[in-house]
Design a protein around this motif. Structure first.
Motif, mmCIF file in Angstrom:
data_model
loop_
_atom_site.group_PDB
_atom_site.id
_atom_site.type_symbol
_atom_site.label_atom_id
_atom_site.label_comp_id
_atom_site.label_asym_id
_atom_site.label_seq_id
_atom_site.Cartn_x
_atom_site.Cartn_y
_atom_site.Cartn_z
ATOM 1 N N ASP A 204 -10.053 -38.705 53.095
ATOM 2 C CA ASP A 204 -9.534 -37.564 52.335
ATOM 3 C C ASP A 204 -9.924 -36.223 52.948
ATOM 4 N N ASN A 205 -11.108 -36.176 53.561
ATOM 5 C CA ASN A 205 -11.587 -34.899 54.097
ATOM 6 C C ASN A 205 -10.966 -34.569 55.458
ATOM 7 N N GLY A 206 -10.022 -35.401 55.914
ATOM 8 C CA GLY A 206 -9.331 -35.143 57.170
ATOM 9 C C GLY A 206 -9.942 -35.834 58.384
ATOM 10 N N ARG A 207 -11.166 -36.316 58.238
ATOM 11 C CA ARG A 207 -11.808 -37.023 59.356
ATOM 12 C C ARG A 207 -11.149 -38.391 59.537
ATOM 13 N N THR A 208 -11.191 -38.872 60.758
ATOM 14 C CA THR A 208 -10.656 -40.196 61.045
ATOM 15 C C THR A 208 -11.696 -41.014 61.794
ATOM 16 N N PHE A 209 -11.545 -42.327 61.734
ATOM 17 C CA PHE A 209 -12.383 -43.217 62.526
ATOM 18 C C PHE A 209 -11.577 -44.469 62.844
ATOM 19 N N MET A 210 -12.037 -45.196 63.838
ATOM 20 C CA MET A 210 -11.373 -46.438 64.226
ATOM 21 C C MET A 210 -12.058 -47.613 63.539
ATOM 22 N N ALA A 211 -11.308 -48.356 62.745
ATOM 23 C CA ALA A 211 -11.829 -49.551 62.090
ATOM 24 C C ALA A 211 -11.678 -50.723 63.055
ATOM 25 N N GLU A 212 -12.784 -51.441 63.256
ATOM 26 C CA GLU A 212 -12.768 -52.592 64.159
ATOM 27 C C GLU A 212 -12.058 -53.772 63.498
ATOM 28 N N PRO A 213 -11.551 -54.702 64.287
ATOM 29 C CA PRO A 213 -10.943 -55.915 63.724
ATOM 30 C C PRO A 213 -11.960 -56.649 62.847
ATOM 31 N N ASN A 214 -11.489 -57.182 61.718
ATOM 32 C CA ASN A 214 -12.420 -57.834 60.803
ATOM 33 C C ASN A 214 -11.701 -58.747 59.827
ATOM 34 N N LEU A 215 -12.511 -59.562 59.154
ATOM 35 C CA LEU A 215 -12.048 -60.333 58.011
ATOM 36 C C LEU A 215 -12.538 -59.553 56.801
ATOM 37 N N ASN A 216 -11.610 -58.949 56.066
ATOM 38 C CA ASN A 216 -11.943 -58.164 54.887
ATOM 39 C C ASN A 216 -11.779 -59.075 53.680
ATOM 40 N N VAL A 217 -12.822 -59.185 52.851
ATOM 41 C CA VAL A 217 -12.775 -60.108 51.717
ATOM 42 C C VAL A 217 -13.196 -59.426 50.425
ATOM 43 N N LYS A 218 -12.649 -59.941 49.338
ATOM 44 C CA LYS A 218 -13.109 -59.571 48.003
ATOM 45 C C LYS A 218 -13.950 -60.751 47.535
ATOM 46 N N VAL A 219 -15.192 -60.459 47.141
ATOM 47 C CA VAL A 219 -16.159 -61.498 46.791
ATOM 48 C C VAL A 219 -16.525 -61.387 45.318
ATOM 49 N N GLU A 220 -16.668 -62.529 44.657
ATOM 50 C CA GLU A 220 -17.107 -62.571 43.260
ATOM 51 C C GLU A 220 -18.453 -63.277 43.181
ATOM 52 N N VAL A 221 -19.367 -62.722 42.389
ATOM 53 C CA VAL A 221 -20.648 -63.381 42.134
ATOM 54 C C VAL A 221 -20.384 -64.453 41.084
ATOM 55 N N VAL A 222 -20.464 -65.717 41.482
ATOM 56 C CA VAL A 222 -20.213 -66.832 40.571
ATOM 57 C C VAL A 222 -21.465 -67.122 39.757
ATOM 58 N N ALA A 223 -22.631 -67.124 40.431
ATOM 59 C CA ALA A 223 -23.890 -67.422 39.748
ATOM 60 C C ALA A 223 -25.039 -66.689 40.424
ATOM 61 N N ASN A 224 -25.874 -66.050 39.614
ATOM 62 C CA ASN A 224 -27.117 -65.463 40.095
ATOM 63 C C ASN A 224 -28.147 -66.571 39.960
ATOM 64 N N MET A 225 -28.649 -67.059 41.076
ATOM 65 C CA MET A 225 -29.518 -68.233 41.058
ATOM 66 C C MET A 225 -30.971 -67.892 40.739
ATOM 67 N N VAL A 226 -31.304 -66.622 40.731
ATOM 68 C CA VAL A 226 -32.665 -66.201 40.429
ATOM 69 C C VAL A 226 -32.769 -65.665 39.009
#
Length: 181
Positions: A41-63
């Motif tokens: 938004d501020n006008g700056r840019t950067f190069m995003a490297e190739p990646n596997l982008n994931v949405k993760v859900e916490v199924v269980a907090n084991m502690v």
């Protein structure tokens, strides 16, 4: 080029979790094999490297059962440049650890092995979730998976955590029964 909206404060909606051991599920997975320019938004840019982008859900907090369960956050598993300067799935990396847990270590030795982002949707594993920080340790909004802690779900550790919780609940119940009114 992709336009990314930047939040004005630290409450950008991205949860900052701190879970020593959690059962996690990948809800969405998107593989990007090309570098791409991202404009903030501020006008700056950067190069995003190739990646596997994931949405993760916490199924269980084991502690600490029940705490942060159901919370979702985004995580990136980056490809790395090899000795020839090409982007690759590096064995000893965050993405490499995830691949080993999902496909097995032999995946890296098999020239016919394929990577399918769909194989990671609904995939569950155990890992530590930490608050995100910059390279100098300054806290950032969001959470990240400690890549060295990634391991398969359904093992003895998970069973032990369940038994420990059940045992603690029984002990608490027994102690409550002993209280005289």
């Amino acid at each position: 080029m992709v336009l990314v909206k930047k939040s004005a404060g630290n409450s950008g909606g991205a949860p900052s979790l701190d879970i020593l051991a959690a059962k996690l599920r990948i809800v969405e997975a998107e593989l990007s094999l090309e570098e791409r320019e991202v404009k903030l938004d501020n006008g700056r840019t950067f190069m995003a490297e190739p990646n596997l982008n994931v949405k993760v859900e916490v199924v269980a907090n084991m502690v600490d059962p029940g705490v942060d369960e159901g919370v979702k956050f985004y995580e990136r598993f980056k490809l790395k440049k090899d000795d020839q300067g090409d982007w690759s799935f590096a064995k000893y990396s965050k993405l490499g650890n995830l691949i080993m847990v999902r496909y097995g270590e032999e995946w890296f030795d098999d020239p016919r092995a394929e990577f399918e982002e769909a194989d990671f949707e609904d995939f569950e594993f155990i890992a530590q979730v930490e608050p995100k920080t910059d390279s100098k340790g300054k806290p950032l909004t969001g959470s990240t998976i400690n890549w060295k802690s990634i391991r398969p779900a359904g093992g003895a550790e998970e069973k032990e955590a369940r038994e420990s919780r059940t045992s603690a609940a029984r002990e608490e119940e027994d102690n409550f029964d002993k209280i005289s009114f």
